[in-house]
Design a protein around this motif. Structure first.
Motif, PDB file in Angstrom:
ATOM      1  N   VAL A   7       0.837  -1.208   0.000  1.00 21.69           N
ATOM      2  CA  VAL A   7       0.000   0.000   0.000  1.00 21.69           C
ATOM      3  C   VAL A   7       0.865   1.249   0.000  1.00 21.69           C
ATOM      4  O   VAL A   7       0.470   2.282  -0.553  1.00 21.69           O
ATOM      5  N   SER A   8       2.052   1.176   0.562  1.00 20.45           N
ATOM      6  CA  SER A   8       2.972   2.314   0.505  1.00 20.45           C
ATOM      7  C   SER A   8       3.448   2.551  -0.927  1.00 20.45           C
ATOM      8  O   SER A   8       3.527   3.697  -1.382  1.00 20.45           O
ATOM      9  N   ILE A   9       3.753   1.478  -1.639  1.00 17.07           N
ATOM     10  CA  ILE A   9       4.143   1.603  -3.048  1.00 17.07           C
ATOM     11  C   ILE A   9       2.978   2.177  -3.856  1.00 17.07           C
ATOM     12  O   ILE A   9       3.161   3.093  -4.665  1.00 17.07           O
ATOM     13  N   LEU A  10       1.777   1.648  -3.624  1.00 21.59           N
ATOM     14  CA  LEU A  10       0.595   2.125  -4.340  1.00 21.59           C
ATOM     15  C   LEU A  10       0.362   3.613  -4.087  1.00 21.59           C
ATOM     16  O   LEU A  10       0.155   4.395  -5.019  1.00 21.59           O
ATOM     17  N   GLY A  47      -5.981   4.457   4.834  1.00 22.03           N
ATOM     18  CA  GLY A  47      -6.999   4.098   5.817  1.00 22.03           C
ATOM     19  C   GLY A  47      -7.866   2.935   5.385  1.00 22.03           C
ATOM     20  O   GLY A  47      -8.127   2.021   6.174  1.00 22.03           O
ATOM     21  N   VAL A  48      -8.298   2.948   4.139  1.00 18.74           N
ATOM     22  CA  VAL A  48      -9.159   1.853   3.681  1.00 18.74           C
ATOM     23  C   VAL A  48      -8.362   0.558   3.622  1.00 18.74           C
ATOM     24  O   VAL A  48      -8.866  -0.512   3.952  1.00 18.74           O
ATOM     25  N   LEU A  53     -14.854  11.497  -7.201  1.00 22.06           N
ATOM     26  CA  LEU A  53     -13.576  10.880  -7.516  1.00 22.06           C
ATOM     27  C   LEU A  53     -13.523  10.590  -9.005  1.00 22.06           C
ATOM     28  O   LEU A  53     -14.517  10.190  -9.601  1.00 22.06           O
ATOM     29  N   GLY A  54     -12.342  10.766  -9.578  1.00 23.97           N
ATOM     30  CA  GLY A  54     -12.143  10.375 -10.966  1.00 23.97           C
ATOM     31  C   GLY A  54     -12.056   8.861 -11.057  1.00 23.97           C
ATOM     32  O   GLY A  54     -11.825   8.165 -10.060  1.00 23.97           O
ATOM     33  N   GLN A  55     -12.209   8.341 -12.269  1.00 19.24           N
ATOM     34  CA  GLN A  55     -12.163   6.891 -12.443  1.00 19.24           C
ATOM     35  C   GLN A  55     -10.805   6.318 -12.040  1.00 19.24           C
ATOM     36  O   GLN A  55     -10.738   5.230 -11.479  1.00 19.24           O
ATOM     37  N   HIS A  56      -9.730   7.040 -12.303  1.00 16.21           N
ATOM     38  CA  HIS A  56      -8.413   6.544 -11.905  1.00 16.21           C
ATOM     39  C   HIS A  56      -8.294   6.502 -10.382  1.00 16.21           C
ATOM     40  O   HIS A  56      -7.664   5.604  -9.822  1.00 16.21           O
ATOM     41  N   GLU A  57      -8.933   7.433  -9.694  1.00 12.97           N
ATOM     42  CA  GLU A  57      -8.893   7.436  -8.238  1.00 12.97           C
ATOM     43  C   GLU A  57      -9.720   6.290  -7.657  1.00 12.97           C
ATOM     44  O   GLU A  57      -9.352   5.699  -6.642  1.00 12.97           O
ATOM     45  N   VAL A  58     -10.810   5.954  -8.315  1.00  9.16           N
ATOM     46  CA  VAL A  58     -11.600   4.795  -7.895  1.00  9.16           C
ATOM     47  C   VAL A  58     -10.776   3.521  -8.069  1.00  9.16           C
ATOM     48  O   VAL A  58     -10.804   2.624  -7.223  1.00  9.16           O
ATOM     49  N   TYR A  68      -8.475   3.298  -5.263  1.00  3.62           N
ATOM     50  CA  TYR A  68      -9.249   2.977  -4.062  1.00  3.62           C
ATOM     51  C   TYR A  68      -9.496   1.468  -3.979  1.00  3.62           C
ATOM     52  O   TYR A  68      -9.252   0.831  -2.950  1.00  3.62           O
ATOM     53  N   PHE A  69      -9.950   0.880  -5.083  1.00  6.49           N
ATOM     54  CA  PHE A  69     -10.221  -0.554  -5.074  1.00  6.49           C
ATOM     55  C   PHE A  69      -8.935  -1.373  -5.034  1.00  6.49           C
ATOM     56  O   PHE A  69      -8.931  -2.480  -4.489  1.00  6.49           O
ATOM     57  N   SER A  70      -7.859  -0.837  -5.561  1.00  8.61           N
ATOM     58  CA  SER A  70      -6.571  -1.533  -5.446  1.00  8.61           C
ATOM     59  C   SER A  70      -6.133  -1.580  -3.984  1.00  8.61           C
ATOM     60  O   SER A  70      -5.628  -2.607  -3.514  1.00  8.61           O
ATOM     61  N   ALA A  71      -6.322  -0.477  -3.262  1.00  3.17           N
ATOM     62  CA  ALA A  71      -5.997  -0.460  -1.832  1.00  3.17           C
ATOM     63  C   ALA A  71      -6.856  -1.472  -1.075  1.00  3.17           C
ATOM     64  O   ALA A  71      -6.362  -2.179  -0.185  1.00  3.17           O
TER      65      ALA A  71
END
Length: 190
Positions: free
Chosen positions: A16-19, A39-40, A78-83, A86-89
Motif C-alpha cells: 500500500v505504501s508503493i501504491l 486508511g481503507v 472521484l475520478g475513475q483513476h482514483e476509484v 481505491y479498489f486496489s488499496a
C-alpha cells in the motif's frame, strides 16, 4: 499470531505504501486521498484479521465493510483513476488479511495489482488521448460545425463530442470532448 501472518501484514504495508506514495501521489498529487487509500487498506486488513479470529462470518463482515466503502465513494467526487486506486488499496488489504492464503501467493497477487495500476495509469500510456469539458463562446446547433471548431481549438482530432448544454441567450455551448492531440505531449516518466 504466526510469523507468516505478521509477514503478510508487513507485505500489505509495503504494497500500500508503493501504491500510495510510489504510484498515486507522484502522479496525481491529491494529498487528501493519501489518507483515504492508507486508511481503507489498513481498515480492510484489520477487519480481515479480526474476522479470522472471531466467530462472525467473514461474508457478513466484509459485506458491511463493502457497504461503507461504497458510501464513502459516493460521498465525494472521484475520478475513475482514483476509484481504481481505491479498489486496489481494498484488494491489497484483502489479499494480505485473508487467512489461509499462502504468503507467496499473496505477494504475487499484490505485485500483479501494483503492476497493473502502474502500467494502466502510466502517463505515457495513451498520452495523446484527452477528455475535457469545454465551454465554447458560441451556441452551436450544427454538430459538424462544432466538431470542426473544437478540432481547430484543441489542435487535434475529436473522437467524440457530447453537447451537455446549449445556451442561446448567453451564446455558449458546453461540450464533453474526447480527442487525440496532434501537438507534442511532454509525458513525464514515472
Amino acid at each position: 499470531m504466526t510469523p507468516s501472518t505478521l509477514l503478510a501484514y508487513g507485505l500489505d504495508l509495503v504494497a500500500v505504501s508503493i501504491l500510495t506514495f510510489g504510484l498515486y501521489f507522484p502522479r496525481h498529487r491529491r494529498r487528501e486521498l493519501v489518507v483515504a487509500y492508507l486508511g481503507v487498506n489498513v481498515g480492510v486488513l484489520a477487519v480481515c484479521a479480526a474476522l479470522a479470529e472471531s466467530a462472525i462470518g467473514a461474508g457478513l463482515g466484509l459485506g458491511l465493510f463493502g457497504v461503507l466503502s461504497i458510501i464513502r465513494l459516493r460521498s465525494t467526487e472521484l475520478g475513475q483513476h482514483e476509484v481504481a486506486y481505491y479498489f486496489s488499496a481494498l484488494a491489497l488489504g484483502l489479499l494480505c488479511g485473508l487467512p489461509g492464503l499462502p504468503l507467496w501467493s499473496a505477494a504475487a497477487l499484490c505485485a500483479l495489482v501494483l503492476l497493473v495500476v502502474h502500467v494502466g495509469d502510466h502517463p505515457r500510456l495513451l498520452a495523446r488521448y484527452r477528455a475535457q469539458v469545454v465551454v465554447v463562446d458560441r451556441a452551436y446547433l450544427d454538430h459538424g460545425a462544432l466538431v470542426a471548431h473544437l478540432e481547430q481549438l484543441l489542435g487535434g482530432t475529436v473522437h467524440q463530442a457530447t453537447v451537455q448544454k446549449v445556451d442561446l441567450v448567453q451564446d455558449t455551448t458546453l461540450v464533453d470532448v474526447r480527442f487525440s492531440s496532434a501537438r507534442a505531449t511532454a509525458a513525464v516518466a514515472r
